[in-house]
Motif scaffolding. Structure first.
Motif, PDB file in Angstrom:
ATOM      1  N   GLU A  52      48.805  50.488  33.198  1.00 60.44           N
ATOM      2  CA  GLU A  52      47.787  51.499  33.456  1.00 60.44           C
ATOM      3  C   GLU A  52      46.874  51.088  34.599  1.00 60.44           C
ATOM      4  O   GLU A  52      46.591  49.901  34.782  1.00 60.44           O
ATOM      5  N   ASN A  53      46.405  52.081  35.325  1.00 59.22           N
ATOM      6  CA  ASN A  53      45.385  51.883  36.364  1.00 59.22           C
ATOM      7  C   ASN A  53      45.747  50.778  37.351  1.00 59.22           C
ATOM      8  O   ASN A  53      44.884  49.978  37.724  1.00 59.22           O
ATOM      9  N   ILE A  54      46.990  50.720  37.765  1.00 56.38           N
ATOM     10  CA  ILE A  54      47.401  49.715  38.740  1.00 56.38           C
ATOM     11  C   ILE A  54      46.853  50.117  40.105  1.00 56.38           C
ATOM     12  O   ILE A  54      47.052  51.252  40.547  1.00 56.38           O
ATOM     13  N   GLN A  55      46.158  49.197  40.734  1.00 61.04           N
ATOM     14  CA  GLN A  55      45.613  49.456  42.073  1.00 61.04           C
ATOM     15  C   GLN A  55      46.004  48.321  43.000  1.00 61.04           C
ATOM     16  O   GLN A  55      45.737  47.158  42.705  1.00 61.04           O
ATOM     17  N   PHE A  56      46.652  48.688  44.097  1.00 59.14           N
ATOM     18  CA  PHE A  56      46.980  47.728  45.138  1.00 59.14           C
ATOM     19  C   PHE A  56      45.866  47.827  46.178  1.00 59.14           C
ATOM     20  O   PHE A  56      45.754  48.825  46.884  1.00 59.14           O
ATOM     21  N   LEU A  57      45.033  46.810  46.240  1.00 54.22           N
ATOM     22  CA  LEU A  57      43.838  46.835  47.076  1.00 54.22           C
ATOM     23  C   LEU A  57      44.092  46.310  48.485  1.00 54.22           C
ATOM     24  O   LEU A  57      43.551  46.842  49.451  1.00 54.22           O
ATOM     25  N   LEU A  58      44.882  45.246  48.589  1.00 57.58           N
ATOM     26  CA  LEU A  58      45.198  44.608  49.867  1.00 57.58           C
ATOM     27  C   LEU A  58      46.638  44.115  49.827  1.00 57.58           C
ATOM     28  O   LEU A  58      47.174  43.840  48.754  1.00 57.58           O
ATOM     29  N   PRO A  59      47.283  43.970  50.980  1.00 59.26           N
ATOM     30  CA  PRO A  59      48.658  43.468  50.975  1.00 59.26           C
ATOM     31  C   PRO A  59      48.721  41.989  50.614  1.00 59.26           C
ATOM     32  O   PRO A  59      47.779  41.232  50.821  1.00 59.26           O
ATOM     33  N   VAL A  60      49.863  41.613  50.057  1.00 59.64           N
ATOM     34  CA  VAL A  60      50.192  40.212  49.817  1.00 59.64           C
ATOM     35  C   VAL A  60      51.207  39.842  50.884  1.00 59.64           C
ATOM     36  O   VAL A  60      52.151  40.592  51.146  1.00 59.64           O
ATOM     37  N   LEU A  61      51.010  38.688  51.525  1.00 60.90           N
ATOM     38  CA  LEU A  61      51.841  38.282  52.648  1.00 60.90           C
ATOM     39  C   LEU A  61      52.689  37.071  52.306  1.00 60.90           C
ATOM     40  O   LEU A  61      52.354  36.300  51.393  1.00 60.90           O
ATOM     41  N   ILE A  62      53.761  36.905  53.028  1.00 61.84           N
ATOM     42  CA  ILE A  62      54.606  35.728  52.850  1.00 61.84           C
ATOM     43  C   ILE A  62      53.748  34.475  53.003  1.00 61.84           C
ATOM     44  O   ILE A  62      52.961  34.362  53.939  1.00 61.84           O
ATOM     45  N   GLY A  63      53.889  33.554  52.049  1.00 65.30           N
ATOM     46  CA  GLY A  63      53.137  32.301  52.084  1.00 65.30           C
ATOM     47  C   GLY A  63      51.845  32.329  51.302  1.00 65.30           C
ATOM     48  O   GLY A  63      51.270  31.278  51.028  1.00 65.30           O
ATOM     49  N   ASP A  64      51.374  33.523  50.924  1.00 67.84           N
ATOM     50  CA  ASP A  64      50.171  33.600  50.098  1.00 67.84           C
ATOM     51  C   ASP A  64      50.456  33.004  48.723  1.00 67.84           C
ATOM     52  O   ASP A  64      51.536  33.183  48.170  1.00 67.84           O
ATOM     53  N   CYS A  65      49.473  32.323  48.161  1.00 66.55           N
ATOM     54  CA  CYS A  65      49.575  31.838  46.793  1.00 66.55           C
ATOM     55  C   CYS A  65      48.946  32.897  45.898  1.00 66.55           C
ATOM     56  O   CYS A  65      47.750  33.177  45.998  1.00 66.55           O
ATOM     57  N   LEU A  66      49.778  33.519  45.057  1.00 67.98           N
ATOM     58  CA  LEU A  66      49.344  34.588  44.174  1.00 67.98           C
ATOM     59  C   LEU A  66      48.855  33.975  42.865  1.00 67.98           C
ATOM     60  O   LEU A  66      49.558  33.161  42.263  1.00 67.98           O
ATOM     61  N   GLU A  67      47.659  34.348  42.438  1.00 69.52           N
ATOM     62  CA  GLU A  67      47.076  33.859  41.189  1.00 69.52           C
ATOM     63  C   GLU A  67      46.748  35.064  40.324  1.00 69.52           C
ATOM     64  O   GLU A  67      46.034  35.958  40.766  1.00 69.52           O
ATOM     65  N   CYS A  68      47.281  35.103  39.110  1.00 67.78           N
ATOM     66  CA  CYS A  68      47.018  36.206  38.185  1.00 67.78           C
ATOM     67  C   CYS A  68      46.125  35.720  37.048  1.00 67.78           C
ATOM     68  O   CYS A  68      46.462  34.748  36.366  1.00 67.78           O
ATOM     69  N   TYR A  69      45.012  36.394  36.868  1.00 68.58           N
ATOM     70  CA  TYR A  69      44.047  36.077  35.818  1.00 68.58           C
ATOM     71  C   TYR A  69      44.129  37.166  34.754  1.00 68.58           C
ATOM     72  O   TYR A  69      44.053  38.352  35.080  1.00 68.58           O
ATOM     73  N   SER A  70      44.291  36.783  33.492  1.00 68.54           N
ATOM     74  CA  SER A  70      44.518  37.728  32.404  1.00 68.54           C
ATOM     75  C   SER A  70      43.402  37.654  31.370  1.00 68.54           C
ATOM     76  O   SER A  70      43.004  36.566  30.965  1.00 68.54           O
ATOM     77  N   TYR A  71      42.945  38.844  30.941  1.00 66.97           N
ATOM     78  CA  TYR A  71      41.853  38.930  29.980  1.00 66.97           C
ATOM     79  C   TYR A  71      42.209  39.961  28.907  1.00 66.97           C
ATOM     80  O   TYR A  71      42.481  41.120  29.246  1.00 66.97           O
ATOM     81  N   ILE A  72      42.195  39.567  27.648  1.00 72.10           N
ATOM     82  CA  ILE A  72      42.446  40.534  26.575  1.00 72.10           C
ATOM     83  C   ILE A  72      41.245  41.459  26.487  1.00 72.10           C
ATOM     84  O   ILE A  72      40.109  41.015  26.360  1.00 72.10           O
ATOM     85  N   GLU A  73      41.521  42.760  26.566  1.00 70.57           N
ATOM     86  CA  GLU A  73      40.450  43.760  26.509  1.00 70.57           C
ATOM     87  C   GLU A  73      40.389  44.490  25.179  1.00 70.57           C
ATOM     88  O   GLU A  73      39.323  44.884  24.737  1.00 70.57           O
ATOM     89  N   LYS A  74      41.559  44.697  24.556  1.00 71.36           N
ATOM     90  CA  LYS A  74      41.580  45.509  23.347  1.00 71.36           C
ATOM     91  C   LYS A  74      42.723  45.049  22.455  1.00 71.36           C
ATOM     92  O   LYS A  74      43.807  44.746  22.935  1.00 71.36           O
ATOM     93  N   ILE A  75      42.443  45.027  21.156  1.00 69.60           N
ATOM     94  CA  ILE A  75      43.463  44.677  20.172  1.00 69.60           C
ATOM     95  C   ILE A  75      43.579  45.843  19.199  1.00 69.60           C
ATOM     96  O   ILE A  75      42.606  46.243  18.570  1.00 69.60           O
ATOM     97  N   GLY A  76      44.791  46.402  19.119  1.00 65.96           N
ATOM     98  CA  GLY A  76      45.065  47.480  18.175  1.00 65.96           C
ATOM     99  C   GLY A  76      45.792  46.938  16.964  1.00 65.96           C
ATOM    100  O   GLY A  76      45.840  45.728  16.736  1.00 65.96           O
TER     101      GLY A  76
END
Length: 120
Positions: A52-76
């Motif tokens: 949901e709500n995926i937004q691509f804000l800026l391009p990712v370029l070859i050689g960039d180190c991608l870091e993904c930070y994850s936060y639990i928002e809701k538990i059903g």
């Protein structure tokens, strides 16, 4: 700042002919990153049921180190919603920039792939 769920370098095989990394590759990294806290919380297998709500804000370029930070928002009852923010550490200049964000919904499942309750 918390530690990233995953950290990976964007390679030429992940890019289009212009050197921009494919959005699908970025989404797959985000999905993996989001599943880590969901799986830890569920204490069982989880499957992705929505993005949901995926937004691509800026391009990712070859050689960039991608870091993904994850936060639990809701538990059903059997679902877990995880916010994933993606930052790149630019190869040139070392600048960190937020490039993508979105929410991933996972469902906890048993060995027969049936939904199970998420422990509280």
């Amino acid at each position: 700042m918390p530690e990233p769920s995953i950290r990976v370098v964007a390679l030429p095989k992940d890019a289009n002919p212009d050197g921009d990394i494919f959005g699908g590759w970025i989404l797959s990294m985000m999905d993996i990153a989001g599943s880590i806290p969901a799986r830890k919380l569920a204490k069982t297998r989880v499957v992705t049921v929505a993005m949901e709500n995926i937004q691509f804000l800026l391009p990712v370029l070859i050689g960039d180190c991608l870091e993904c930070y994850s936060y639990i928002e809701k538990i059903g009852k059997s679902s877990i919603t995880v916010k994933v923010d993606t930052i790149v550490d630019r190869m040139e200049g070392g600048e960190k920039q937020k490039v993508t964000e979105g929410r991933f919904v996972y469902v906890a499942i048993d060995k027969d792939r049936k939904p199970v309750k998420v422990p509280r």
